[in-house]
Structure formats: C-alpha cells, structure tokens
Design a protein around this motif. Structure first.
Motif, mmCIF file in Angstrom:
data_model
loop_
_atom_site.group_PDB
_atom_site.id
_atom_site.type_symbol
_atom_site.label_atom_id
_atom_site.label_comp_id
_atom_site.label_asym_id
_atom_site.label_seq_id
_atom_site.Cartn_x
_atom_site.Cartn_y
_atom_site.Cartn_z
ATOM 1 N N GLN A 58 22.639 9.640 -0.037
ATOM 2 C CA GLN A 58 22.325 8.243 -0.323
ATOM 3 C C GLN A 58 21.014 8.170 -1.085
ATOM 4 O OE1 GLN A 58 22.423 5.488 2.960
ATOM 5 N NE2 GLN A 58 24.144 6.529 3.940
ATOM 6 N N THR A 59 20.910 7.181 -1.965
ATOM 7 C CA THR A 59 19.685 6.928 -2.712
ATOM 8 C C THR A 59 19.217 5.517 -2.387
ATOM 9 O OG1 THR A 59 20.386 8.408 -4.464
ATOM 10 C CG2 THR A 59 18.651 6.852 -5.011
ATOM 11 N N ARG A 60 17.931 5.371 -2.097
ATOM 12 C CA ARG A 60 17.371 4.076 -1.693
ATOM 13 C C ARG A 60 16.027 3.847 -2.367
ATOM 14 N NH1 ARG A 60 21.880 2.439 -0.066
ATOM 15 N NH2 ARG A 60 22.573 2.924 2.021
ATOM 16 N N ARG A 61 15.660 2.566 -2.489
ATOM 17 C CA ARG A 61 14.330 2.162 -2.954
ATOM 18 C C ARG A 61 13.717 1.288 -1.864
ATOM 19 N NH1 ARG A 61 12.523 0.095 -8.789
ATOM 20 N NH2 ARG A 61 12.276 2.344 -8.953
ATOM 21 N N ILE A 62 12.490 1.658 -1.471
ATOM 22 C CA ILE A 62 11.766 0.920 -0.434
ATOM 23 C C ILE A 62 10.434 0.494 -1.048
ATOM 24 C CG2 ILE A 62 10.878 0.991 1.920
ATOM 25 C CD1 ILE A 62 12.699 3.536 2.278
ATOM 26 N N GLN A 63 10.059 -0.773 -0.880
ATOM 27 C CA GLN A 63 8.826 -1.285 -1.482
ATOM 28 C C GLN A 63 8.015 -2.046 -0.453
ATOM 29 O OE1 GLN A 63 11.001 -3.444 -4.655
ATOM 30 N NE2 GLN A 63 9.729 -2.259 -6.077
ATOM 31 N N VAL A 64 6.699 -1.990 -0.619
ATOM 32 C CA VAL A 64 5.791 -2.771 0.232
ATOM 33 C C VAL A 64 4.603 -3.212 -0.616
ATOM 34 C CG1 VAL A 64 4.533 -0.744 1.091
ATOM 35 C CG2 VAL A 64 4.577 -2.843 2.445
ATOM 36 N N GLY A 65 4.154 -4.432 -0.361
ATOM 37 C CA GLY A 65 2.984 -4.966 -1.040
ATOM 38 C C GLY A 65 1.848 -5.159 -0.061
ATOM 39 N N ASN A 66 0.722 -5.630 -0.587
ATOM 40 C CA ASN A 66 -0.456 -5.876 0.241
ATOM 41 C C ASN A 66 -0.311 -7.260 0.876
ATOM 42 O OD1 ASN A 66 -3.012 -6.402 1.308
ATOM 43 N ND2 ASN A 66 -4.012 -5.167 -0.261
ATOM 44 N N THR A 67 0.158 -7.287 2.111
ATOM 45 C CA THR A 67 0.383 -8.558 2.807
ATOM 46 C C THR A 67 -0.881 -9.073 3.488
ATOM 47 O OG1 THR A 67 1.181 -7.353 4.751
ATOM 48 C CG2 THR A 67 2.837 -8.101 3.174
ATOM 49 N N SER A 68 -1.898 -8.231 3.623
ATOM 50 C CA SER A 68 -3.140 -8.659 4.275
ATOM 51 C C SER A 68 -4.086 -9.377 3.321
ATOM 52 C CB SER A 68 -3.879 -7.465 4.880
ATOM 53 O OG SER A 68 -3.140 -6.922 5.930
ATOM 54 N N GLU A 69 -4.196 -8.859 2.090
ATOM 55 C CA GLU A 69 -5.179 -9.404 1.159
ATOM 56 C C GLU A 69 -4.557 -10.020 -0.084
ATOM 57 O OE1 GLU A 69 -7.943 -6.281 0.322
ATOM 58 O OE2 GLU A 69 -8.266 -5.849 2.438
ATOM 59 N N GLY A 70 -3.243 -9.961 -0.215
ATOM 60 C CA GLY A 70 -2.596 -10.504 -1.402
ATOM 61 C C GLY A 70 -2.789 -9.589 -2.599
#
Length: 171
Positions: free
Chosen positions: A143-155
């Motif tokens: 399986q191939t996946r893309r996982i993303q996360v941003g800066n939710t504390s400081e924008g």
C-alpha cells in the motif's frame, strides 16, 4: 493374557509408533511455527519551515528518505520505532512513530506523525500531530499512503508530509 496376544500387541504398538515417527512434517507447519511477518516501510519526508512575516514570504525546505524492515511473529507480536525527518530552517522537523502489530491473517501498520518546531532541529516541542487509522496488509500486499500534518499550535504554513510505501509478507 497369552504370550501370543502379548507378542501381537507389542508388534502392533511398535508398528504404529514407527509409522508415527516416520510421518513427514509438512513444510507449512515447519515454517509457520512462529508465523513471522516481514513488513518493509519506505518513506519520503518533505518538510516546510514558514518564517514569513506580513512584509515578506520566507520558506525553508528539507527532505529525507528511509527504509525500515520490521519483523513480527507470535512471540514478538509488535514492533515500534520513531523515525526522524530532515530539518528545515534549523527549527522544523517531523517524527513518525511507526508501529507494526500482528493480526489475524495479516499485519496492522500505524503511523503517528508529529511536527516539531522550536529553537533548533532537536526540539521536542510538538506543534502538530495526526494519527490516521491503522492500515491492514495481508500476505504479499503493498500500500502507498500520504500523511500530512501542519503547525496547529502556532499556525502558519509549517508542514511535514510523509509519503510511505508499506509491504508485508509472511516468511
């Protein structure tokens, strides 16, 4: 019991024991005693550090790759490891807590992706996290996946993206 009956009983018992001793062991039962699985995770990190102000845009970028193989069986039902990304702008990086667990007829692979932003590349300050549902793979599946996360504390536009390819096979 007569001597003849004892001799026949002994001969019958010996023949049965010899038959049991010489029965072949099937290769399947010999190789799956521990039911070990090899799970290979290959990933590419993409990291963005956003130091933009109202007066100008300022971004730094970094990328890194990794390949890890985890072995899990009945006796070692799970494996866990943190895999760190490259660091962008001297202050933003990511970690993926990768967990592999045996299930019925397959394995579960779980990722906990975290974004770190601080005053250095070694900051333990977590400013964003995401944990998608675990992925299930059966024997021979990829399986191939893309996982993303941003800066939710400081924008801002600090971000960590992890592209992974997961493959599982029963040994």
């Amino acid at each position: 019991m007569s001597v003849l009956r004892k001799a026949l009983a002994l001969a019958g018992t010996s023949a049965a024991a010899a038959a049991l001793i010489t029965l072949p062991v099937s290769p399947a039962s010999a190789t799956t005693a521990d039911d070990t699985w090899a799970v290979t995770v290959s990933g590419s990190y993409w990291v963005v550090d956003d130091d933009s102000t109202v007066f100008s845009n300022s971004y730094s970028y970094a990328s890194s790759k990794f390949t890890k193989t985890y072995y899990v069986g009945k006796s070692s039902g799970s494996a866990y490891e943190d895999v760190w990304s490259a660091c962008a702008g001297g202050e933003v990086n990511g970690t993926s807590g990768t967990s592999v667990m045996r299930g019925d007829n397959g394995v579960y692979v779980d990722f906990a992706l975290r974004l770190h932003e601080g005053d250095s590349c070694y900051s333990s300050d977590v400013d964003g996290r995401t944990q998608p549902p675990a992925y299930f793979l059966s024997d021979g599946q990829t399986q191939t996946r893309r996982i993303q996360v941003g800066n939710t504390s400081e924008g801002g536009k600090d971000a960590v993206t992890l592209d992974v390819t997961i493959s599982a096979r029963r040994l």
